[in-house]
Design a protein around this motif. Structure first.
Motif, PDB file in Angstrom:
ATOM      1  N   MET A  48      -4.068  -3.817   0.389  1.00  0.00           N
ATOM      2  CA  MET A  48      -4.935  -2.635   0.346  1.00  0.00           C
ATOM      3  C   MET A  48      -6.365  -2.976   0.761  1.00  0.00           C
ATOM      4  SD  MET A  48      -3.497  -0.877  -3.143  1.00  0.00           S
ATOM      5  CE  MET A  48      -4.592   0.554  -3.110  1.00  0.00           C
ATOM      6  N   CYS A  85      -1.598   7.161  -4.998  1.00  0.00           N
ATOM      7  CA  CYS A  85      -1.949   5.866  -4.424  1.00  0.00           C
ATOM      8  C   CYS A  85      -3.285   6.008  -3.719  1.00  0.00           C
ATOM      9  CB  CYS A  85      -0.860   5.425  -3.446  1.00  0.00           C
ATOM     10  SG  CYS A  85      -1.245   3.862  -2.652  1.00  0.00           S
ATOM     11  N   LEU A  86      -4.206   5.117  -4.054  1.00  0.00           N
ATOM     12  CA  LEU A  86      -5.546   5.201  -3.478  1.00  0.00           C
ATOM     13  C   LEU A  86      -5.517   5.005  -1.956  1.00  0.00           C
ATOM     14  CD1 LEU A  86      -8.216   5.723  -4.902  1.00  0.00           C
ATOM     15  CD2 LEU A  86      -8.648   3.280  -4.895  1.00  0.00           C
ATOM     16  N   HIS A 127       4.325  -0.606  -9.059  1.00  0.00           N
ATOM     17  CA  HIS A 127       3.684   0.017  -7.894  1.00  0.00           C
ATOM     18  C   HIS A 127       3.028  -1.050  -7.015  1.00  0.00           C
ATOM     19  CE1 HIS A 127       1.437   3.485  -5.978  1.00  0.00           C
ATOM     20  NE2 HIS A 127       0.668   2.477  -5.623  1.00  0.00           N
ATOM     21  N   HIS A 131       3.774  -2.579  -3.143  1.00  0.00           N
ATOM     22  CA  HIS A 131       2.803  -2.783  -2.051  1.00  0.00           C
ATOM     23  C   HIS A 131       3.026  -4.150  -1.395  1.00  0.00           C
ATOM     24  CE1 HIS A 131       0.040   0.583  -1.749  1.00  0.00           C
ATOM     25  NE2 HIS A 131      -0.087   0.658  -3.050  1.00  0.00           N
TER      26      HIS A 131
HETATM   27 ZN    ZN Z   1      -0.756   2.259  -4.130  1.00  0.00          ZN
END
Ligand code: ZN
Length: 137
Positions: A48, A85-86, A127, A131
């Motif tokens: 991310m 989810c950001l 979660h 990712h």
């Molecule tokens: Zn996420």
């Protein structure tokens, strides 16, 4: 250092590579970035912030935990959760989670650990491990 968030679904779909002690600065950036977004986010994976390595950080209450190379080794009690989810703006989406998981990982000092988590913390970890595997909800 707080890093910019990646929103490219193609990059986020790449399976992350194993992390090693050279990635410790990445984990620091991940924690800094998570804490900067703590109003809206309880966990983050390194991809991310643009680094495709298997590193996650999450908040367990106010405590920020880092895991390197986390793998779920046992799971029980499936249920349907709704998650946002950001990295992927939009309404929360339905996904299947396990209420109890056991995770094998390396801690902040790269020591091997195995811990069992339940409830919301278990959900966050699942979660973020998704990712690492390039799985987006
Ligand atoms: Zn996420």
């Amino acid at each position: 250092m707080v890093k910019e968030l990646i929103h490219d679904p193609l990059f986020l779909s790449i399976k992350a590579k194993p992390a090693s002690p050279v990635d410790i600065p990445v984990a620091q950036n991940l924690q800094d970035t998570l804490l900067a977004h703590r109003e809206t986010c309880v966990g983050m994976a390194a991809n991310m912030i643009g680094v495709a390595k298997q590193i996650i950080a999450f908040l367990d209450g106010t405590v920020c935990t880092v895991m390197y190379n986390p793998v779920i080794t046992a799971r029980s009690k499936p249920y349907t959760a709704e998650e946002g989810c950001l990295s992927l703006p939009g309404d929360p989406r339905k996904t299947m989670r396990w209420a109890k998981i056991t995770v094998q990982f390396q801690d902040a000092q790269f020591r091997r650990q195995k811990k069992t988590y339940t409830g919301f913390t278990a959900q966050i970890i699942q979660h973020e491990i998704d990712h690492c595997n390039g799985i987006l909800i």
